[in-house]
Design a protein around this motif. Structure first.
Motif, short mmCIF file in Angstrom:
data_model
loop_
_atom_site.label_atom_id
_atom_site.label_comp_id
_atom_site.label_asym_id
_atom_site.label_seq_id
_atom_site.Cartn_x
_atom_site.Cartn_y
_atom_site.Cartn_z
N SER A 2 4.16 36.18 41.32
CA SER A 2 4.62 36.99 40.19
C SER A 2 5.00 38.39 40.65
CB SER A 2 3.55 37.05 39.11
OG SER A 2 2.49 37.89 39.53
N GLN A 3 5.77 39.07 39.81
CA GLN A 3 6.19 40.44 40.11
C GLN A 3 4.99 41.35 40.28
OE1 GLN A 3 9.36 41.35 40.51
NE2 GLN A 3 9.04 43.53 40.70
N LYS A 4 3.96 41.18 39.40
CA LYS A 4 2.76 42.03 39.45
C LYS A 4 1.99 41.83 40.75
CE LYS A 4 -1.43 43.17 36.96
NZ LYS A 4 -2.32 42.86 35.87
N SER A 5 1.80 40.57 41.16
CA SER A 5 1.04 40.31 42.39
C SER A 5 1.81 40.78 43.62
CB SER A 5 0.66 38.84 42.50
OG SER A 5 1.80 38.02 42.54
N VAL A 7 3.81 43.44 43.68
CA VAL A 7 3.61 44.89 43.69
C VAL A 7 2.23 45.24 44.22
CG1 VAL A 7 3.37 46.93 42.20
CG2 VAL A 7 5.29 45.36 41.86
N GLU A 8 1.22 44.50 43.78
CA GLU A 8 -0.16 44.74 44.25
C GLU A 8 -0.28 44.52 45.75
OE1 GLU A 8 -2.60 42.25 41.79
OE2 GLU A 8 -2.45 43.60 40.08
N GLU A 9 0.36 43.46 46.25
CA GLU A 9 0.31 43.19 47.68
C GLU A 9 1.01 44.29 48.47
OE1 GLU A 9 1.42 39.89 51.07
OE2 GLU A 9 1.53 39.30 48.97
N GLN A 11 1.26 47.38 47.59
CA GLN A 11 0.36 48.53 47.56
C GLN A 11 -0.76 48.38 48.59
OE1 GLN A 11 -0.70 48.47 43.39
NE2 GLN A 11 0.88 49.99 42.87
#
Length: 191
Positions: A2-5, A7-9, A11
């Protein structure tokens, strides 16, 4: 993914790169990121051009209590604490920013930081585990690193009351440097 995961990765990768650039050991990276050990080792090799050093992390609160390390640890921890409490930064953002500010401050004097990043991280962990505390100096009012649960009603810091040998190594280094510069100076012949 997903887009959120994603972005988290990204970061996590950015944090790992920042920590590696500042001198973090592999154990610090493993604790503070969710990245795999293999990925961290690859990142370390890419950023530093070498494999991560092996060996255990320092685990002694006593190192932070000795004179010069105490002054540096206290400076770093007060910056870190201010960023957490006053600036409301997240823990690792405060840590990285505090270490950069500490390094800049120490670098003004053209001195090498006494507190390496891994030691600074260990210091924070000792505070989080309540093995260390800040004690207020009765003379200057500064806050200094001390063993936890140590009575501090008569506390005087190492700056207000330095040990008898404090600063001797710097003075000796300067004398040695001056002596070597005099030896290297060209000899002029008159005649």
């Amino acid at each position: 993914m997903s887009q959120k995961s994603l972005v988290e990765e990204m970061q996590q990768v950015q944090l790992a790169i920042e920590l590696i650039e500042l001198g973090a050991r592999l154990q610090v990276l493993e604790t503070e990121t969710d990245l795999s050990r293999a990925r961290l080792i690859r990142l370390f090799k890419e950023v530093r051009g070498m494999s991560p050093p092996k060996g255990m992390l320092p685990f002694s609160t006593d190192w932070f209590i000795t004179w010069l390390p105490n002054v540096h640890a206290s400076l770093f921890y007060n910056i870190y604490r201010n960023l957490l409490e006053e600036q409301q930064l997240e823990r690792m953002q405060a840590f990285v920013t505090a270490y950069r500010l500490y390094s800049e401050q120490v670098g003004i004097d053209e001195a090498e930081p006494v507190l390496a990043l891994t030691r600074a991280w260990t210091l924070v962990r000792f505070f989080e585990s309540e093995l260390l505390q800040l004690s207020t100096c009765n003379h200057c009012g500064g806050h200094f690193v001390a063993h936890a649960h140590t009575p501090d009603h008569d506390y005087v810091c190492g700056i207000c009351m330095p040990p008898s040998r404090a600063g001797k190594t710097r003075k000796r280094r300067e004398q040695e440097r001056e002596a070597s510069e005099q030896e290297v100076a060209p000899v002029r012949r008159v005649g």
